[in-house]
Design a protein around this motif. Structure first.
Motif, PDB file in Angstrom:
ATOM      1  N   PRO A  24      -0.248  -4.410   1.271  1.00  0.00           N
ATOM      2  CA  PRO A  24       0.331  -4.762  -0.036  1.00  0.00           C
ATOM      3  C   PRO A  24       1.211  -3.659  -0.606  1.00  0.00           C
ATOM      4  N   ASN A  45      -5.409  -2.251  -0.719  1.00  0.00           N
ATOM      5  CA  ASN A  45      -4.009  -2.391  -1.136  1.00  0.00           C
ATOM      6  C   ASN A  45      -3.111  -1.273  -0.619  1.00  0.00           C
ATOM      7  N   TYR A  89       4.694  -8.460   0.807  1.00  0.00           N
ATOM      8  CA  TYR A  89       3.946  -7.317   1.303  1.00  0.00           C
ATOM      9  C   TYR A  89       4.770  -6.630   2.399  1.00  0.00           C
TER      10      TYR A  89
END
Length: 342
Positions: A122, A13, A109
């Motif tokens: 992300p 992420n 994103y």
């Protein structure tokens, strides 16, 4: 190095990952969608503006698209609402809440690029220039200048943690055992390993004479200076790009899902010169795609035999030829420590 999906997901992420070539989404309405769990990752050309999001309609959660690539307005199949010009259009259906806007945004994103290669994250905690050294960016820029569209897309599931799928691809010690009728036929030399910041590369000579003759023939046909080498470039943390001879390039993503599930995505990008020729080149690319699929299937099979312990602590025992794994583990430990991930 102790493994856990939580660590992998936090790294996933917060860092950058290759998504596609910019030519695949150069026209308004074009998209590329990478299947993932729980939600896909899609980049879409919204009237000239590239956006990246989780392929989930913000109304009731249905997926907008189901194919790797396509072109057209993003229309949700559930209620026929569409996403256009930066918002969800609900037509005559007005929101229940008074004063609520009909233009609802997506779960987006971040996007960036290296040359003509598009990357996503992300929630990045690092600049793309920090994650990839100038040498890596230079190599990627050169590769991206030679390619433009995919010849083959392959999506499958590896029954192991993402880091274990990556580690398997970082060493050639297993090639003769796992790939006797595919990759082993190239008769690769010991090769050279280079550290490139968090990333690494491995270059090996292709010693199989039959393959060498085939490379020479294709090179003459398309006007390409083919090198009889195999090269693999790790794009830390969960992606890599490999090539045999520079005729085509295989972009691979190992996206973490659970302790025993990894989404594996590979795309075969031929050199642009391949598309200006006829059936002999197409036959070569078809054969390359078939062999790649066989190799990845064999990799998935052997990775499924690795322990499924939710917290597997990897031992320090490695052998010659697995130096890239040691470097990968060092880089992974550095990044998790830097982010305070326990």
């Amino acid at each position: 190095m102790e493994l856990s999906t939580e660590k992998s997901l936090e790294i996933f992420n917060s860092m950058w990952h290759p998504l596609c070539h910019k030519s695949e989404v150069s026209s308004p309405g074009q998209w590329v969608c990478l299947p993932h769990s729980p939600d896909d990752i899609i980049v879409y050309n919204d009237r000239g503006t590239l956006i990246c999001f989780d392929n989930v309609c913000p109304h009731r959660g249905a997926s907008f698209v189901e194919t790797y690539t396509g072109k057209g307005t993003l229309v949700c199949p559930y209620h026929s609402f569409c996403y256009l010009d930066g918002g969800l259009r609900t037509g005559r259906h007005k929101p229940i809440e008074a004063g609520s806007k009909t233009k609802v945004d997506l779960n987006k994103y971040h996007l960036d690029n290296i040359g003509d290669m598009i990357f996503f994250s992300p929630n990045p905690s690092i600049a793309i220039e920090e994650q990839f050294t100038s040498e890596v960016r230079s190599q990627l820029t050169e590769i991206a200048s030679k390619i433009s569209k995919t010849y083959d897309e392959n999506i499958s599931t590896f029954e192991c943690m993402a880091v274990l799928g990556v580690e398997n691809a970082l060493e050639a010690v297993h090639v003769n055992s796992v790939h006797p009728d595919s990759l082993a036929r190239l008769n690769l030399s010991t090769g050279t390993f280079d550290r490139l910041g968090l990333c690494s590369s491995w270059t090996s000579e292709i010693q199989d004479k039959r393959t060498g003759r085939a490379f020479n023939a294709i090179g003459k046909m398309i006007g390409l200076n083919v090198k009889k080498t195999y090269k693999n470039l790790l794009l830390f943390p969960f992606s890599m790009i490999s090539s045999s001879g520079g005729i085509s390039y295989s972009l691979q993503n190992f996206f973490p899902v659970t302790d025993d599930t990894t989404t594996f995505i590979s795309r075969l990008y031929p050199d642009n010169l391949c598309f200006s020729n006829g059936s002999p080149v197409d036959h070569f690319l078809s054969s390359t795609a078939e062999i790649n699929r066989q190799v990845f299937s064999e990799d998935a099979g052997i990775c499924s035999k690795i322990s499924k312990s939710p917290k597997k602590k990897l031992g320090k025992f490695l052998v010659q030829g697995e130096e890239r794994i040691a470097w990968y583990r060092e880089a992974f430990t550095h990044e998790t420590t830097l982010r305070g991930i326990n």
